[in-house]
Design a protein around this motif. Structure first.
Motif, PDB file in Angstrom:
ATOM      1  N   LEU A  68       6.545   3.768 -15.423  1.00  0.00           N
ATOM      2  CA  LEU A  68       4.826   4.947 -15.756  1.00  0.00           C
ATOM      3  C   LEU A  68       3.612   3.824 -16.470  1.00  0.00           C
ATOM      4  CD1 LEU A  68       5.756   8.162 -15.969  1.00  0.00           C
ATOM      5  CD2 LEU A  68       4.784   7.020 -14.058  1.00  0.00           C
ATOM      6  N   VAL A  69       4.377   3.346 -17.719  1.00  0.00           N
ATOM      7  CA  VAL A  69       3.646   3.140 -18.440  1.00  0.00           C
ATOM      8  C   VAL A  69       3.745   1.356 -18.090  1.00  0.00           C
ATOM      9  CG1 VAL A  69       2.915   1.630 -21.080  1.00  0.00           C
ATOM     10  CG2 VAL A  69       3.688   3.873 -20.465  1.00  0.00           C
ATOM     11  N   ARG A  70       5.154   0.814 -17.764  1.00  0.00           N
ATOM     12  CA  ARG A  70       4.816  -0.821 -17.584  1.00  0.00           C
ATOM     13  C   ARG A  70       4.294  -1.214 -16.198  1.00  0.00           C
ATOM     14  NH1 ARG A  70       9.354  -2.947 -20.951  1.00  0.00           N
ATOM     15  NH2 ARG A  70       8.425  -5.153 -21.125  1.00  0.00           N
TER      16      ARG A  70
ATOM     17  N   LEU B 207      -5.486   7.070 -16.586  1.00  0.00           N
ATOM     18  CA  LEU B 207      -5.422   5.414 -16.272  1.00  0.00           C
ATOM     19  C   LEU B 207      -5.559   4.776 -17.574  1.00  0.00           C
ATOM     20  CD1 LEU B 207      -9.603   5.380 -13.909  1.00  0.00           C
ATOM     21  CD2 LEU B 207      -6.777   4.913 -12.880  1.00  0.00           C
ATOM     22  N   GLY B 208      -5.251   5.250 -19.136  1.00  0.00           N
ATOM     23  CA  GLY B 208      -5.436   4.893 -20.073  1.00  0.00           C
ATOM     24  C   GLY B 208      -4.045   5.108 -20.854  1.00  0.00           C
ATOM     25  N   THR B 209      -3.094   5.173 -19.822  1.00  0.00           N
ATOM     26  CA  THR B 209      -1.938   5.271 -20.427  1.00  0.00           C
ATOM     27  C   THR B 209      -0.977   4.084 -19.173  1.00  0.00           C
ATOM     28  OG1 THR B 209      -1.961   7.691 -20.869  1.00  0.00           O
ATOM     29  CG2 THR B 209       0.049   7.223 -20.063  1.00  0.00           C
ATOM     30  N   SER B 210      -1.425   4.349 -17.459  1.00  0.00           N
ATOM     31  CA  SER B 210      -0.116   4.443 -17.456  1.00  0.00           C
ATOM     32  C   SER B 210      -0.764   3.206 -15.374  1.00  0.00           C
ATOM     33  CB  SER B 210       0.395   5.723 -15.790  1.00  0.00           C
ATOM     34  OG  SER B 210       1.211   4.943 -15.255  1.00  0.00           O
ATOM     35  N   ARG B 211       0.582   2.266 -15.646  1.00  0.00           N
ATOM     36  CA  ARG B 211      -0.224   1.151 -14.896  1.00  0.00           C
ATOM     37  C   ARG B 211       0.459   0.908 -13.355  1.00  0.00           C
ATOM     38  NH1 ARG B 211       1.518  -4.624 -17.580  1.00  0.00           N
ATOM     39  NH2 ARG B 211      -0.380  -4.376 -19.369  1.00  0.00           N
ATOM     40  N   TYR B 212       1.032   1.926 -12.968  1.00  0.00           N
ATOM     41  CA  TYR B 212       1.847   2.604 -11.717  1.00  0.00           C
ATOM     42  C   TYR B 212       0.745   3.934 -11.320  1.00  0.00           C
ATOM     43  CZ  TYR B 212       5.561   4.885  -9.465  1.00  0.00           C
ATOM     44  OH  TYR B 212       5.878   5.565  -8.144  1.00  0.00           O
ATOM     45  N   VAL B 213       0.549   4.370 -12.292  1.00  0.00           N
ATOM     46  CA  VAL B 213      -0.317   5.300 -11.786  1.00  0.00           C
ATOM     47  C   VAL B 213      -1.742   4.594 -11.181  1.00  0.00           C
ATOM     48  CG1 VAL B 213      -1.773   7.335 -11.741  1.00  0.00           C
ATOM     49  CG2 VAL B 213       0.290   7.473 -12.640  1.00  0.00           C
ATOM     50  N   THR B 214      -2.345   3.422 -12.097  1.00  0.00           N
ATOM     51  CA  THR B 214      -3.300   2.861 -11.530  1.00  0.00           C
ATOM     52  C   THR B 214      -2.842   1.987 -10.617  1.00  0.00           C
ATOM     53  OG1 THR B 214      -3.814   2.899 -13.999  1.00  0.00           O
ATOM     54  CG2 THR B 214      -4.805   1.264 -12.370  1.00  0.00           C
ATOM     55  N   GLY B 215      -1.803   1.687 -10.246  1.00  0.00           N
ATOM     56  CA  GLY B 215      -2.032   0.872  -9.049  1.00  0.00           C
ATOM     57  C   GLY B 215      -1.894   1.716  -8.058  1.00  0.00           C
ATOM     58  N   LEU B 216      -0.963   2.564  -7.915  1.00  0.00           N
ATOM     59  CA  LEU B 216      -0.855   4.014  -7.240  1.00  0.00           C
ATOM     60  C   LEU B 216      -2.689   4.310  -6.203  1.00  0.00           C
ATOM     61  CD1 LEU B 216       2.216   6.021  -7.999  1.00  0.00           C
ATOM     62  CD2 LEU B 216       2.310   3.481  -6.430  1.00  0.00           C
ATOM     63  N   LEU B 217      -3.073   4.201  -7.104  1.00  0.00           N
ATOM     64  CA  LEU B 217      -4.637   4.190  -6.972  1.00  0.00           C
ATOM     65  C   LEU B 217      -4.947   3.896  -6.839  1.00  0.00           C
ATOM     66  CD1 LEU B 217      -5.531   7.337 -10.013  1.00  0.00           C
ATOM     67  CD2 LEU B 217      -5.722   8.130  -8.182  1.00  0.00           C
ATOM     68  N   LEU B 218      -5.275   2.630  -7.075  1.00  0.00           N
ATOM     69  CA  LEU B 218      -5.769   1.840  -6.243  1.00  0.00           C
ATOM     70  C   LEU B 218      -5.514   1.374  -4.609  1.00  0.00           C
ATOM     71  CD1 LEU B 218      -5.535  -1.830  -8.670  1.00  0.00           C
ATOM     72  CD2 LEU B 218      -7.660  -0.295  -8.399  1.00  0.00           C
TER      73      LEU B 218
ATOM     74  N   LEU C 173      20.457  13.728  -7.275  1.00  0.00           N
ATOM     75  CA  LEU C 173      19.224  14.224  -6.650  1.00  0.00           C
ATOM     76  C   LEU C 173      18.351  14.067  -9.021  1.00  0.00           C
ATOM     77  CD1 LEU C 173      19.767  17.654  -4.979  1.00  0.00           C
ATOM     78  CD2 LEU C 173      18.035  15.669  -4.485  1.00  0.00           C
ATOM     79  N   GLU C 174      18.559  12.417  -9.137  1.00  0.00           N
ATOM     80  CA  GLU C 174      18.240  12.350 -10.211  1.00  0.00           C
ATOM     81  C   GLU C 174      17.452  10.836  -9.859  1.00  0.00           C
ATOM     82  OE1 GLU C 174      22.077  14.520 -12.021  1.00  0.00           O
ATOM     83  OE2 GLU C 174      21.507  12.536 -11.844  1.00  0.00           O
ATOM     84  N   SER C 175      16.666  10.876  -8.810  1.00  0.00           N
ATOM     85  CA  SER C 175      16.287   9.660  -8.737  1.00  0.00           C
ATOM     86  C   SER C 175      15.107   9.241  -9.726  1.00  0.00           C
ATOM     87  CB  SER C 175      15.714   9.586  -7.377  1.00  0.00           C
ATOM     88  OG  SER C 175      16.274   9.371  -6.366  1.00  0.00           O
ATOM     89  N   SER C 176      14.704   7.718 -10.442  1.00  0.00           N
ATOM     90  CA  SER C 176      13.683   7.383 -10.827  1.00  0.00           C
ATOM     91  C   SER C 176      12.558   6.767 -10.289  1.00  0.00           C
ATOM     92  CB  SER C 176      13.926   6.752 -12.364  1.00  0.00           C
ATOM     93  OG  SER C 176      14.619   5.532 -12.113  1.00  0.00           O
ATOM     94  N   TYR C 177      11.168   7.100 -10.779  1.00  0.00           N
ATOM     95  CA  TYR C 177      10.421   6.061 -10.431  1.00  0.00           C
ATOM     96  C   TYR C 177      10.826   4.192 -10.267  1.00  0.00           C
ATOM     97  CZ  TYR C 177       7.487   9.607 -12.318  1.00  0.00           C
ATOM     98  OH  TYR C 177       7.048  10.838 -12.428  1.00  0.00           O
ATOM     99  N   GLY C 178      12.181   3.900 -11.024  1.00  0.00           N
ATOM    100  CA  GLY C 178      12.776   2.183 -10.637  1.00  0.00           C
ATOM    101  C   GLY C 178      13.602   2.857 -10.104  1.00  0.00           C
ATOM    102  N   SER C 179      14.232   3.635  -9.343  1.00  0.00           N
ATOM    103  CA  SER C 179      15.456   3.816  -8.384  1.00  0.00           C
ATOM    104  C   SER C 179      15.953   2.885  -7.488  1.00  0.00           C
ATOM    105  CB  SER C 179      16.145   4.264  -8.344  1.00  0.00           C
ATOM    106  OG  SER C 179      16.301   6.135  -9.854  1.00  0.00           O
ATOM    107  N   ASP C 180      16.153   2.655  -7.448  1.00  0.00           N
ATOM    108  CA  ASP C 180      16.643   2.260  -6.157  1.00  0.00           C
ATOM    109  C   ASP C 180      17.763   2.908  -5.160  1.00  0.00           C
ATOM    110  OD1 ASP C 180      16.289  -1.174  -6.100  1.00  0.00           O
ATOM    111  OD2 ASP C 180      18.328  -1.872  -6.818  1.00  0.00           O
ATOM    112  N   ALA C 181      17.913   2.975  -3.221  1.00  0.00           N
ATOM    113  CA  ALA C 181      18.041   4.006  -3.037  1.00  0.00           C
ATOM    114  C   ALA C 181      19.727   3.708  -2.348  1.00  0.00           C
ATOM    115  CB  ALA C 181      17.523   4.969  -1.632  1.00  0.00           C
TER     116      ALA C 181
END
Length: 999
Positions: free
Chosen positions: A944-946, A600-611, A727-735
């Motif tokens: 992940l951070v922003r 939670l103190g590192t990643s807004r992305y993770v926080t948003g998912l957890l919420l 097979l190299e998708s990132s968290y922000g990748s479109d498909a």
């Protein structure tokens, strides 16, 4: 005589109803008189005893001493049940009643069912030794053997009454241990009265006897050493002077006399050993000290275990006022002991040492010291008390069960765990008492003899299979105790709480704001508001938060963004706080709480998912839970989810997005914890994207078919391109995808094409619906003719286009083409169509190579965002992703036609194959792969951070610092990140320029 005939005899019938030796029982009953065999009430009381044979033997011997007992037993059912109940458990108390036949009368009448007060017990034993109970310092008549015997006889008379109430269920286990402790205190008082009889000058010193261990906690066994500590103070003599040395010498003689009075062997045996080894310096220290001397020792020299022992301290005999002063003074130190260096570790080490000294041949049968025994429960409870009790006075209880209940009420122990421990503790104490009662011997070892085991089982009310049922219950309780002991006793949260300064542990608003600022919180006032919201009130939830938060605040402070961590924790707690497992998980599994705080103190992305998927907190409990799930399992779950909404495509995709949200979280957590590397991240995200597309495609086809009231009439496939294809998708990748269809036989091309267009557009619409989770946007721009071309083509149309119009960039794009979703055979057909273009048999022409090089240069010049620093752009900058990928793709276009090992959609796999084929030096591959991995990790870390995608290392110093921390750099090392990136990409750029532009 055969067996059938034997069963008709009296002996046979006696054996059938519960006697082990029917013939002997018949003979003993005959000795009682002819009417005894036919006395069914007597027989009923005998056969319900734990050991009917033992009960009958003792009754027979008692009748020889006092025949009137039989008439009394017939007249008083209560007396009969109590006396025979005791006789069936305790051979030793049977012996006592035979020696003192008048004592059977102690079990008759209504008064025996009533628990005596401590004053009544004290008066009984003092009167037995000829002392006046009303005297503040009672003195026995003398210290003769006769007086000692009288004490023992009176003590055992009271013990007999207590055992009768215990065995018949008239007293609870807690009441039994409390009365045993009060009875021990009365015996100590009587012993002190005997000691005073030897020392007429005893009035010149005040002596208090402090009960320790089980005696102090009011949880004493039937037979146990009685642990004590002595404290004394001199009185002024007639001249008004005080001689402390002389007073302590006298107090020591009194203490020694008291100990002898209880421990000395007499014709009636001894009571029990009085053990003063818990005093300061143990057996090497003086037996008696003044209060000031005790305080000085504990302040300066005491070890951790000594404070643990003081937890149970209680005045039990002698000067009660001095005793209370002692306990009050010690408590001030006891409840601060947890702040000592290595306190928790010392207590844990002490438990291990105790366990190591258990005899190997007895370890599995030890009720007290062995694994799963009473000490496991007691040590766990005491450690939790000492750590949390300094701030929570409600935990300051001496007795184990009451302390355990307080820990449960306060939220320090889960309710079900506390219940299991309490049940086990009660059971083990009952077994311990039954074992000790048999011979009135100090033992904690479960016997091996079947007869003894049968008596134990029947004594606990087990009748059908007493040996088997007892063994099963005992082992089950022991296993559960051991499991919970290890869970609670080695809980890392204990160490963290124990180390907290009191100002932090109390979360006081005045001191906390400055402390929060010092810890790194940029908005300490806001942090205090969150803390107050989480901890206010008297609910169990707030109590657990008050335990967790002081420690978690430090964990948040160790994360890159403490304020964001605390805010996220409050938001998730607000959503999950009423869920029973959530706070219990954080309290009991400290690794989960620490991991959650860091995330939670590192990643807004993770926080948003957890919420939006708070239940997923549970996956933080185990590294195994962070392993990426197999694509087959994901697809099966996704398709089952869609199948639950056959008429509602939108609802189906919403449900699939819930699955996607959970798996995105799993991947992000595994990534941030270093559980998977960047290649595994790409594989996991790509597999998840494939699954999401397939599930949405299933929903889209179902909706189109429902709207048209007819089957689709064409096969449909989705071809992955770009990073998804690689097979190299990132968290922000479109498909990046292409759509292909093939009409079924008998269906017109126009009709099938209309249906295929409807499916493609519905797929895109469904995946673009507003939702709280990160979107998966479908980008079809890599199709033939790009945005100008049709969204969907038939297989024949693709073949015609590629044969006539295909450009070199399209051959390059097709290197990433891979089946993603839909009809697998159709996907394979399209890829087979693409193979000659992307893997040309003779390699691409020099003209095509030149075109690719020009296209690369133009892309660098035109597509780099205005104002961006090229050296920090992870995709298009020098040595970035594009440089590495274009090198790999040019090698493929030149050589994959003749070298099948190069036919892969993955960048790093291509480079490794190129080295194996001798097309690329290993050093060059290492430089390129390092740059690709590092750039990919930075791009993912930015998301992940922003919480949003970007291709450049941010110029904002705070964002840059947060990203560097997420990547594992120490605090204040963000410039190291930049320098590392510049150095790695410079090397990769040199390799790219040499390899990509060589002829």
């Amino acid at each position: 005589m055969n067996a059938a005939s034997r069963m008709q005899t009296t002996a046979g019938r006696l054996a059938m109803i519960g006697f082990a030796d029917g013939a002997r029982a018949e003979r003993l009953l005959d000795e009682l008189g002819p009417e005894a065999v036919g006395d069914f009430d007597l027989l009923d009381s005998l056969v319900v005893a734990a050991d009917p044979d033992l009960a009958l033997t003792s009754l027979n011997r008692l009748t020889e001493q006092d025949p009137s007992v039989l008439g009394a037993l017939r007249a008083d059912p209560g007396l009969r049940g109590r006396l025979l109940g005791v006789f069936g458990v305790s051979a030793a108390l049977g012996e006592h009643v035979v020696r003192h036949p008048e004592h059977w009368r102690l079990l008759g009448g209504a008064q025996v069912a009533t628990r005596p007060t401590s004053q009544q017990l004290r008066a009984d034993l003092l009167l037995a030794v000829g002392a006046d109970p009303e005297d503040p310092e009672p003195r026995a008549t003398d210290a003769s053997t006769a007086t000692l015997v009288a004490l023992r006889v009176a003590y055992r008379g009271r013990l007999l009454q207590l055992a009768a109430r215990d065995i018949t269920g008239a007293a609870s286990p807690t009441e039994v241990t409390a009365e045993l402790s009060e009875l021990a205190g009365a015996a100590l008082e009587a012993g002190l009265a005997i000691a005073r009889a030897e020392h007429p000058e005893s009035g010149s010193v005040r002596l208090a006897v402090i009960g320790m261990g089980k005696c102090g906690a009011r949880e004493l066994n039937y037979i146990s050493d009685v642990d004590v500590v002595f404290v004394a103070e001199p009185r002024e003599d007639a001249a008004g002077t005080v001689d402390e040395t002389k007073a302590l010498q006298l107090a020591t003689r009194l203490a020694q006399g008291m100990m002898r009075a209880c421990s000395a062997s007499t014709p009636e045996g001894s009571l029990w050993e009085v053990d003063a080894a818990l005093r300061p310096e143990g057996k090497a220290g003086p037996l008696v000290r003044t209060l000031a001397s005790h305080q000085a020792y504990y302040r300066r020299w005491a070890k951790t275990w000594e404070f643990q022992a003081l937890l149970k301290a209680r005045p039990v005999a002698g000067d009660s006022e001095l005793g209370e002063q002692y306990v009050s003074a010690m408590n001030e130190m006891v409840w601060q002991a947890a702040t000592r260096d290595r306190f928790v570790e010392d207590v844990q080490a002490m438990r291990r040492r105790v366990e190591e000294h258990v005899r190997a041949d007895e370890a599995e049968r030890q009720l007290k010291l062995g694994p799963g025994g009473l000490r496991d429960i007691e040590f766990a409870v005491q450690l939790l008390q000492l750590v949390h009790g300094r701030l929570d006075p409600l935990l300051r209880r001496r007795a184990t069960l009451s302390a355990l209940a307080a820990l449960s009420r306060g939220g320090y122990v889960a309710r079900e765990d506390a219940k299991a421990l309490a049940e086990a503790y009660t059971f083990l104490r009952q077994v311990e008492h039954l074992i000790q009662l048999h011979r009135l011997r100090r033992t904690h070892v479960v016997p091996e003899d079947v007869t003894d085991l049968r008596r134990l089982g029947r004594g606990l009310g087990m009748t059908s299979d007493p040996v088997g049922e007892f063994t099963t219950r005992w082992r089950r309780h022991a296993m559960e105790v051991r499991r919970l002991h290890e869970k609670l006793f080695y809980r890392p949260l204990l160490q963290a709480v124990a180390r907290l300064p009191e100002s932090e542990a109390r979360l006081s608003a005045t001191a906390a704001q400055a402390r929060l600022e010092a810890l790194g919180y940029t908005d300490p006032a806001g942090a205090l508001r969150h803390i107050s919201a989480l901890t206010s009130g008297v609910s169990r939830r707030a109590a657990i938060q008050r335990t967790l938060l002081p420690v978690m605040l430090g964990w948040f402070a160790d994360a890159p963004d403490p304020d964001a961590g605390l805010l996220g924790f409050r938001q998730i707690s607000d959503r999950l706080g009423a869920t029973p497992w959530y706070l219990r998980l954080l309290r009991d599994e400290t690794a989960v709480a620490a991991r959650l705080a860091r995330l939670l103190g590192t990643s807004r992305y993770v926080t948003g998912l957890l919420l939006h998927a708070p239940d997923a907190v549970a996956m933080l409990a185990s590294d195994a839970e962070l392993d990426p799930r197999p694509p087959e399992a994901l697809l099966a779950e996704a398709r089952a989810t869609v199948g639950r909404y056959p008429a509602h495509a939108e609802n189906a995709v919403v449900a699939v997005r819930g699955l996607r949200r959970r798996e995105l979280l799993r991947t992000a957590v595994a990534d941030l914890n270093g559980h998977i590397d960047i290649e595994q991240v790409g594989l996991a995200l790509s597999a998840l994207n494939d699954t999401t597309i397939q599930a949405a495609l299933d929903a889209a086809i179902g909706k189109v078919e429902m709207e048209r009231s007819a089957p689709l009439g064409t096969r449909f496939a989705v071809i992955a391109m770009g990073r998804l294809g690689g097979l190299e998708s990132s968290y922000g990748s479109d498909a990046d995808v292409m759509f292909v269809h093939a009409p079924l036989e008998g269906v017109s091309e126009r009709k099938s094409t209309d249906a295929a267009f409807a499916v493609a557009n519905e797929l895109r619409r469904l995946l673009a619906l507003p939702a709280p989770d990160p979107p998966l946007l479908i980008d079809p721009d890599l199709r033939p003719e790009g945005r100008q071309g049709p969204l969907v083509r038939t297989l024949a149309s693709y073949a015609a286009y590629y044969e006539r119009w295909s450009a070199s960039w399209e051959s390059q794009a097709l290197l990433r083409a891979r089946f993603s979703a839909g009809d697998p055979s159709l996907g394979a057909d399209l890829l087979a169509l693409a193979d000659p273009l992307r893997y040309p048999p003779g390699g691409i022409s020099d003209t095509a190579v030149l075109q690719i090089r020009k296209l690369k240069a133009r892309m660098e010049a035109e597509r780099l965002p205005r104002g961006a620093d090229p050296a920090l752009h992870t995709k298009l900058g020098p040595g970035g992703l594009s440089d590495v990928e274009w090198v790999a793709q040019l090698i493929q276009l030149r050589h994959a036609g003749r070298l099948p090992s190069l036919r892969t959609t993955r960048t790093l796999e291509t480079l490794r194959a190129a080295v194996a084929e001798g097309l690329l030096p290993a050093d060059d591959e290492a430089e390129l792969a390092q740059a690709w991995r590092f750039a990919s990790r930075i791009r993912d870390a930015i998301v992940l951070v922003r919480g949003r995608a970007a291709d450049s290392i941010p110029a904002d110093l705070r964002d840059r610092a947060l990203i560097s921390r997420a990547l594992g750099y120490p605090p204040d090392s963000s410039e190291d990140l930049v320098e590392d990136y510049r150095r790695i990409t410079r090397r990769a750029r040199r390799v790219m320029e040499r390899v990509f532009y060589e002829d």
